[in-house]
Enzyme design. Structure first.
Site, PDB file in Angstrom:
ATOM      1  N   LYS A  41      -8.395   3.400  20.601  1.00 24.48           N
ATOM      2  CA  LYS A  41      -8.079   4.620  19.604  1.00 24.48           C
ATOM      3  C   LYS A  41      -9.198   5.293  19.047  1.00 24.48           C
ATOM      4  CE  LYS A  41      -3.435   2.761  18.115  1.00 24.48           C
ATOM      5  NZ  LYS A  41      -2.605   2.445  17.277  1.00 24.48           N
ATOM      6  N   ARG A  90      10.357  -0.442  10.730  1.00 23.38           N
ATOM      7  CA  ARG A  90      10.886   0.765   9.995  1.00 23.38           C
ATOM      8  C   ARG A  90      12.217   1.477  10.724  1.00 23.38           C
ATOM      9  NH1 ARG A  90       5.090   3.348  10.907  1.00 23.38           N
ATOM     10  NH2 ARG A  90       5.278   1.498  12.239  1.00 23.38           N
ATOM     11  N   SER A 128       0.739   5.725   9.222  1.00 22.67           N
ATOM     12  CA  SER A 128      -0.591   6.246   8.788  1.00 22.67           C
ATOM     13  C   SER A 128      -0.728   7.558   9.618  1.00 22.67           C
ATOM     14  CB  SER A 128      -1.527   4.946   9.493  1.00 22.67           C
ATOM     15  OG  SER A 128      -1.574   3.933   8.660  1.00 22.67           O
TER      16      SER A 128
HETATM   17  P1  ADP Z   1       1.315   2.406  12.532  1.00 25.35           P
HETATM   18  O1  ADP Z   1       2.680   1.512  13.291  1.00 25.35           O
HETATM   19  O2  ADP Z   1       1.958   3.216  11.422  1.00 25.35           O
HETATM   20  O3  ADP Z   1       0.295   2.776  13.136  1.00 25.35           O
HETATM   21  P2  ADP Z   1      -0.001  -0.051  11.755  1.00 25.35           P
HETATM   22  O4  ADP Z   1      -0.284  -0.626  13.348  1.00 25.35           O
HETATM   23  O5  ADP Z   1      -1.063  -0.364  11.124  1.00 25.35           O
HETATM   24  O6  ADP Z   1       0.812   1.132  11.617  1.00 25.35           O
HETATM   25  O7  ADP Z   1       1.200  -1.155  11.338  1.00 25.35           O
HETATM   26  C1  ADP Z   1       0.838  -2.639  11.145  1.00 25.35           C
HETATM   27  C2  ADP Z   1       2.254  -3.239  10.552  1.00 25.35           C
HETATM   28  O8  ADP Z   1       2.832  -2.536   9.630  1.00 25.35           O
HETATM   29  C3  ADP Z   1       3.307  -3.167  12.005  1.00 25.35           C
HETATM   30  O9  ADP Z   1       3.966  -4.142  12.026  1.00 25.35           O
HETATM   31  C4  ADP Z   1       4.205  -2.071  11.354  1.00 25.35           C
HETATM   32  O10 ADP Z   1       5.443  -1.862  11.678  1.00 25.35           O
HETATM   33  C5  ADP Z   1       4.134  -2.196   9.914  1.00 25.35           C
HETATM   34  N1  ADP Z   1       4.310  -0.792   9.058  1.00 25.35           N
HETATM   35  C6  ADP Z   1       3.762   0.312   9.358  1.00 25.35           C
HETATM   36  N2  ADP Z   1       4.359   1.270   8.378  1.00 25.35           N
HETATM   37  C7  ADP Z   1       5.169   0.673   7.608  1.00 25.35           C
HETATM   38  C8  ADP Z   1       6.035   1.117   6.654  1.00 25.35           C
HETATM   39  N3  ADP Z   1       6.133   2.262   6.068  1.00 25.35           N
HETATM   40  N4  ADP Z   1       6.873   0.157   6.113  1.00 25.35           N
HETATM   41  C9  ADP Z   1       6.881  -1.263   6.635  1.00 25.35           C
HETATM   42  N5  ADP Z   1       6.190  -1.661   7.631  1.00 25.35           N
HETATM   43  C10 ADP Z   1       5.263  -0.546   8.342  1.00 25.35           C
END
Ligand code: ADP
Length: 157
Positions: A41, A90, A128
């Site tokens: 990434k 989500r 993000s």
């Molecule tokens: P993304 O999926 O946005 O790239 P990450 O890989 O950093 O984010 O996510 C890490 C964890 O946090 C995953 O389990 C993802 O489903 C969860 N997560 C991301 N955004 C949220 C949110 N807005 N509310 C709850 N859980 C979240």
């Protein structure tokens, strides 16, 4: 002592992640937020920057720690004596991938349980990547990330 790992990219951490961290910290004795080193990434923040940002944000939680890892999540979890992996869900769209990952991790290491926490309604649209996209085009991301993260994003841009 029940330790859980909360893994992700956290590029950068959002209020959605923080909500999950807060809730996990009440359920478990120790939560390790584990930033994945993913060379495939192209992130906005380096792993070190993400760890530093998270360190500030988790100050109020005394049983939450941050670290980074590469390789298999279950190996990292075992090495840290964790019994669970926390994931945030989500929408239905998260489910299929997360189910696949949870079943694979269960196959690799049956003694580590994946625990899913549903995103709170107010955060269910937050990711993000969406936050970075809106910020890049000058849209307001206030209220979606902590003040310190807001500053870090604007500094990058
Ligand atoms: P993304 O999926 O946005 O790239 P990450 O890989 O950093 O984010 O996510 C890490 C964890 O946090 C995953 O389990 C993802 O489903 C969860 N997560 C991301 N955004 C949220 C949110 N807005 N509310 C709850 N859980 C979240």
């Amino acid at each position: 002592m029940k330790t859980v790992i909360y893994p992700g990219s956290f590029d950068p951490i959002t209020n959605g992640h923080i909500d999950i961290i807060g809730r996990a910290s009440k359920l478990c004795d120790k939560v390790i937020v584990a930033v994945l080193k993913n060379p495939s990434k192209t992130p906005m923040f380096t792993v070190e920057e993400r760890v530093n940002i998270i360190n500030k944000v988790i100050e109020p939680y005394e049983n939450v720690f941050v670290d980074s890892f590469s390789g298999l999540l279950v190996d990292y979890a075992k090495k840290n004596g964790a019994t669970g992996i926390i994931k945030g869900l989500r929408a239905v769209s998260d489910f299929e991938y997360e189910l696949q990952m949870a079943l694979m991790n269960q196959k690799l290491c049956p003694e580590i349980e994946t625990i899913f926490l549903m995103a709170s309604t107010k955060n269910s649209f937050l990711s993000s990547s969406l936050i970075k996209e809106v910020a890049r085009f000058g849209g307001s991301i206030e209220g979606l990330v902590p003040e310190s993260v807001l500053k870090a994003i604007y500094n990058k841009l």
